[in-house]
Design a protein around this motif. Sequence first.
Motif, mmCIF file in Angstrom:
data_model
loop_
_atom_site.group_PDB
_atom_site.id
_atom_site.type_symbol
_atom_site.label_atom_id
_atom_site.label_comp_id
_atom_site.label_asym_id
_atom_site.label_seq_id
_atom_site.Cartn_x
_atom_site.Cartn_y
_atom_site.Cartn_z
ATOM 1 N N LEU A 1 -8.136 -1.926 5.461
ATOM 2 C CA LEU A 1 -7.436 -1.410 5.290
ATOM 3 C C LEU A 1 -7.728 0.698 5.185
ATOM 4 O O LEU A 1 -7.311 1.591 5.962
ATOM 5 N N VAL A 2 -8.138 0.731 3.713
ATOM 6 C CA VAL A 2 -8.097 1.570 3.180
ATOM 7 C C VAL A 2 -9.554 2.014 4.086
ATOM 8 O O VAL A 2 -9.773 3.672 4.123
ATOM 9 N N SER A 3 -10.307 1.348 4.108
ATOM 10 C CA SER A 3 -11.628 1.766 4.729
ATOM 11 C C SER A 3 -11.137 2.681 5.507
ATOM 12 O O SER A 3 -12.292 3.814 5.995
ATOM 13 N N SER A 4 -10.770 1.609 6.905
ATOM 14 C CA SER A 4 -10.890 2.627 7.858
ATOM 15 C C SER A 4 -10.248 3.804 8.178
ATOM 16 O O SER A 4 -9.976 4.684 8.826
ATOM 17 N N LEU A 5 -9.016 3.798 7.343
ATOM 18 C CA LEU A 5 -8.526 5.137 7.658
ATOM 19 C C LEU A 5 -8.850 6.208 6.757
ATOM 20 O O LEU A 5 -8.292 7.288 7.177
ATOM 21 N N ALA A 6 -9.650 6.068 5.430
ATOM 22 C CA ALA A 6 -10.258 7.162 4.804
ATOM 23 C C ALA A 6 -11.402 7.548 5.574
ATOM 24 O O ALA A 6 -12.390 8.640 5.358
ATOM 25 N N GLY A 7 -11.694 6.821 6.411
ATOM 26 C CA GLY A 7 -13.600 7.049 7.595
ATOM 27 C C GLY A 7 -14.714 6.743 6.479
ATOM 28 O O GLY A 7 -15.845 7.309 7.176
ATOM 29 N N LEU B 1 0.865 -1.263 -0.024
ATOM 30 C CA LEU B 1 0.115 0.345 0.236
ATOM 31 C C LEU B 1 1.293 1.312 0.037
ATOM 32 O O LEU B 1 0.616 2.060 -0.553
ATOM 33 N N GLU B 2 1.538 1.376 0.685
ATOM 34 C CA GLU B 2 3.194 2.296 1.029
ATOM 35 C C GLU B 2 3.606 2.466 -0.843
ATOM 36 O O GLU B 2 4.117 3.613 -0.828
ATOM 37 N N ALA B 3 3.641 1.436 -0.742
ATOM 38 C CA ALA B 3 5.198 1.647 -2.115
ATOM 39 C C ALA B 3 4.208 2.140 -3.287
ATOM 40 O O ALA B 3 4.740 2.445 -4.381
ATOM 41 N N HIS B 4 3.018 1.301 -3.930
ATOM 42 C CA HIS B 4 2.450 1.046 -5.005
ATOM 43 C C HIS B 4 0.946 1.853 -4.799
ATOM 44 O O HIS B 4 0.445 2.765 -5.723
ATOM 45 N N CYS B 5 0.735 2.755 -3.442
ATOM 46 C CA CYS B 5 -0.397 3.665 -3.800
ATOM 47 C C CYS B 5 -0.297 4.494 -3.064
ATOM 48 O O CYS B 5 -1.293 5.322 -1.952
ATOM 49 N N LEU C 1 1.756 4.322 6.958
ATOM 50 C CA LEU C 1 1.059 4.107 7.534
ATOM 51 C C LEU C 1 1.741 3.695 8.819
ATOM 52 O O LEU C 1 1.587 3.282 9.737
ATOM 53 N N GLY C 2 2.860 4.510 8.374
ATOM 54 C CA GLY C 2 4.228 4.081 9.224
ATOM 55 C C GLY C 2 3.767 5.144 10.848
ATOM 56 O O GLY C 2 4.733 4.516 11.900
#
Length: 466
Positions: free
Chosen positions: A377-383, A341-345, A349-350
């Motif tokens: 993960l994306v859903s939680s991060l983006a709310g 997710l970090e490298a390609h998108c 999340l560090g």
Amino acid sequence: MARAKTQFVCQNCGTTHARWAGKCDGCGEWNTIIEDDPAGGIGSGPGKPLRKGKPVTLTTLSGDIEDAPRIHTGIEELDRATGGGFVRGSALLVGGDPGIGKSTLLMQAAAALSRRSHRVVYVSGEEAVAQIRLRAQRLGAADTDVLLAAETNVEDILATLSQGKRPDLIIIDSIQTLWSDAADSAPGTVTQVRTGAQAMIRFAKQTGAAVVLVGHVTKEGQIAGPRVVEHMVDAVLYFEGDRGHHYRILRAVKNRFGPTDEIGVFEMSDVGLREVSNPSELFLGERNEKAPGACVFAGIEGTRPILVEVQALVAASSLGTPRRAVVGWDSARLSMILAVLEAHCGIRLGQHDVYLNVAGGYRISEPAADMAVASALVSSLAGLALPADCVYFGEISLSGAVRPVAHTGQRLKEAEKLGFARAVFPAGSADLPKKSSGSWNTVDALHDLVVGIAGSKAKSAPDEEE
Ligand code: TYD
Ligand code: MG
């Protein structure tokens, strides 16, 4: 006289070491190595003198087999996990944490077989006869003809079993309580457990009875675990589950006579274990559809599709090293998804704690869950909550591409059956159902998936937190 050398044996996996160590190299467990006297092994008891071997008769592959080789219990979930019932003349190991329900399951199996007029002997070394009777009453098995004994000595058990008609099924609960005169170490040690198991396995092969050995998984200490006999038996089933939940899963990890990817699902109730023939409904039972971070994964266990909710929580961390906690999935796999997710998108999340949980105490072993995890993960991060009627599956590679997984058709059919109208999975998936009313979205890369869920918000979310 030379000093007798001692050796050190891991009580979890049986590896021998030249010196004591805190951690076993063989299995990685801590505090499982104890000192063992090699002179006190098998055959060192009040023994007979060594005798000369006598020749055995060699035979052919074809020949008469007495009975139908399988004994069906009629408990569907158990028969499924064993690959169609207990096999005559074979030894089966049922392992699991103490208190998970092994004795309950086997008492129910014993009662079911006894009702089908099989001769079943239940030998318990753990509980007194009165306790077992009490459990049998609770399980509604008290009126069956299961033969019961509370005994731990291997020679006495074998003498008892050799009397009268040959039993169809013998249950030994548990191997850790067995002790044999032939070995002079304490009950519960690797030597005793192996000697006892070996004697029971030999009895099974000679007489054609099916033998079930119960083994407690031991976390540490002086008692040998079921792993030390795994290599000797024909099939190994583990009974797993979370103490906090009622679901119990019987999982085959080795089977010389059947598949090893099948599972049986049960629910523990006050009257014993109940079969769960539709696990998806159970695992999706307590869903909160509007919560961000929840994602429904369409999985496969053996031949059976299972839908289960994957929950993620991504929160800003106050720690120098953010926390990563995983329940029900592989934590190395989570690290990999986070890295991709970090490298390609561009999702960093560090600075975030990441918690991942598989609902219902279920454990996922398929890589196909990658896309469901990434979506959660994306859903939680983006709310942003994911659509409630959508399932996700697919493998993610380190390059950020997504890969099709097997049984796409079966996964989609199960999803449709349970009212999911949408699905997101890798492009290029084979065997899509021909006729279907659902709307299927395929994605080519993880980046498409992220954009699909969070739109442009995905990129800006980490920056907002900074
Ligand atoms: P048990 O079969 O004794 O576990 P094991 O043999 O694996 O050590 O099961 C113990 C647990 O199961 C105990 O905590 C009580 C629970 N239980 C029920 O909830 N319902 C029942 O009908 C029975 C027999 C046990
Ligand atoms: Mg028990």
